[in-house]
Each structure stands twice: as structure tokens, then as C-alpha cells.
Design an enzyme around this catalytic site. Sequence first.
Site, short mmCIF file in Angstrom:
data_model
loop_
_atom_site.label_atom_id
_atom_site.label_comp_id
_atom_site.label_asym_id
_atom_site.label_seq_id
_atom_site.Cartn_x
_atom_site.Cartn_y
_atom_site.Cartn_z
N LYS A 182 0.83 -1.20 0.00
CA LYS A 182 0.00 0.00 0.00
C LYS A 182 0.86 1.25 0.00
O LYS A 182 1.89 1.32 0.67
CB LYS A 182 -0.91 0.01 1.23
N TYR A 285 -3.27 -8.27 16.46
CA TYR A 285 -3.06 -9.71 16.52
C TYR A 285 -2.74 -10.20 17.92
O TYR A 285 -2.96 -11.36 18.24
CB TYR A 285 -1.96 -10.12 15.54
#
Length: 304
Positions: A182, A285
Amino acid sequence: MISPAARDALAGWLAAQRALRGASENTIDAYRRDVVDFLAFMTAYKGGEQGLSPLLQVGVRDMRAWMAKTRGEGVGSRSLARKLSAVKSFYRWLADREGADPTAVLSARAPKFTRKLPRPLAEDAARAVIGAVDLQSRQGWAGARDVAVVTLLYGCGLRISEALSLNRRDAPLPRSLRITGKGGKERMVPVIPAARNAVDAYLRLCPFEGDDAAPLFVGARGGRLNARTVQKVMQQTRALLGLPASATPHALRHSFATHLLSAGGDLRAIQELLGHASLSTTQAYTAVDTARLMEVYLQTHPKA
């Protein structure tokens, strides 16, 4: 309808986001839509085209009116927070350029929302997907292709767009692959032997040839493989295996990160492997891992 001056300002801000921050075209399009919606509302709310001077005089009540109208259209808290972030960024740039005070816009508070945690697959489910995904194609080469793609997603943590952007020049895959993610950000990703072997097996069967600039993963007619095809294959595979709807191609990337963390992987290293600009994104996470550990604890501890 927004004024020419406002359109010019918006174009200038978007150009700055593209050049200075390296924002992707998808991000630029989202920014454009969000700010155009805001400017169009202010035009109608204030009764006429708003040049730069009126736009820089937007007040607290104006912001509240826009947010109330947006929520009234069924826009959720998360989406409204994203829209407000784009508007604030535009106003920071505009105020700096015009020497104005954007306090009223910048002081608007985004609605609170609970961030969605990544939904990874269990390790055995991820292996089952890789083992079954080739069953969804009638052509052997296409099945091998699908195995290679999902192995890259799970084995290397690639985004689906990153995997499908690979070209013939990238094969045979090296031990480390340079990926452009990105915003044009580059990172080096180690390639596990299973991924290299899967790509080699696919290329041996692939009926299409091409030069170095040709796509590595191709569709039925030899053009670059579409993400929708991979999504459809995953949909069929999860139905075959009885997996939940959250078992998507992107979930394989989540699984890569979660399973690395569970095995003792360093959070900073995982951030680099995933190409996250902020560590806070990767830290999601840790919440997944903590939740999983608590679930195991409650199910197995004799005192629970």
C-alpha cells in the site's frame, strides 16, 4: 454542487496525499468521495456554493449537522470516523495553505466504535484450505495456480493484490521477495519452500507463456488473474470444508500473522513482514492471540 474554488482545493489536497504520503489510488478515491460528500452537504446546508472563505468559517454547529445527517443515512460509527478523518486532513492542509483556523473542524469528535479483530483460521483449517483449493477447478493447471496463490497468502502474508501483481520475472521465486504494498511502500518478504514449490508446480502446468512483464498468475484467457476469481474459489473451498464465511483470502494473511505470533514471533518483525505502517495495526493480533489463549484456558483448566 461545490464551487470551483473548493474543487481546486480538493484536487490540490489529493495531489499532496498522493505525492507526499504515497496514498494508493483506492485510498485517494475514498478520500475524494468522503470530502466531496462533506462539501456538497455544506453547500446545501448553507444555501449556495461555498467558496474557500465560507468553508474556512465552518463552525461546531455545522459539523454537528453534517455528522447527524450522515448518521441519519445509516452510516455506521466506523465509517463516519473514517469520513471525519478525511475531512480533518483536508482542513489541516487547507488551513495551512490559507492561514486560517480549522479548530471547529478538528475539534469534532469521532463516534466511539469497537475495532474489529482479525479473524484468522486455525492452523489445521489453513492447511485444509491449501489441500482442498485445487478441487474447485476442472483444469489441473488452474487448480495448481489456486494452490500457489493461497500458499503465498498464508505462507508469506501477502495481500491478494500483492500476490496477483507478481510478474513472470519474479519466478522462480527467490528466498526473499521484494513486495510493493500500500502506498508504494516496499518490503522484503521471506518465501518459504512450500510457496516456491507451489509456484514452480503451477508454471510447469500453465498453458500460457509470456515475457518478463507478463502476469505470473493468469486467468482462463491468459490475462492477469482477477481477485474475484480467488475469492470465489475460497468461497467454494470453505463451503466444502464447512468453514465460516470469515474464511476469505484476506483471512489467510491474518492467519499468517496470528500463527507467527503464537509461535513466538516478534511483533516488530511481523509488522515489517505485513507491511503495516503503524505498529498499532499489527497489535490487533496480540488481542486475537490473548483471546485464543483465554478460550483454551477456560476449556482446559481444571479450576475454570
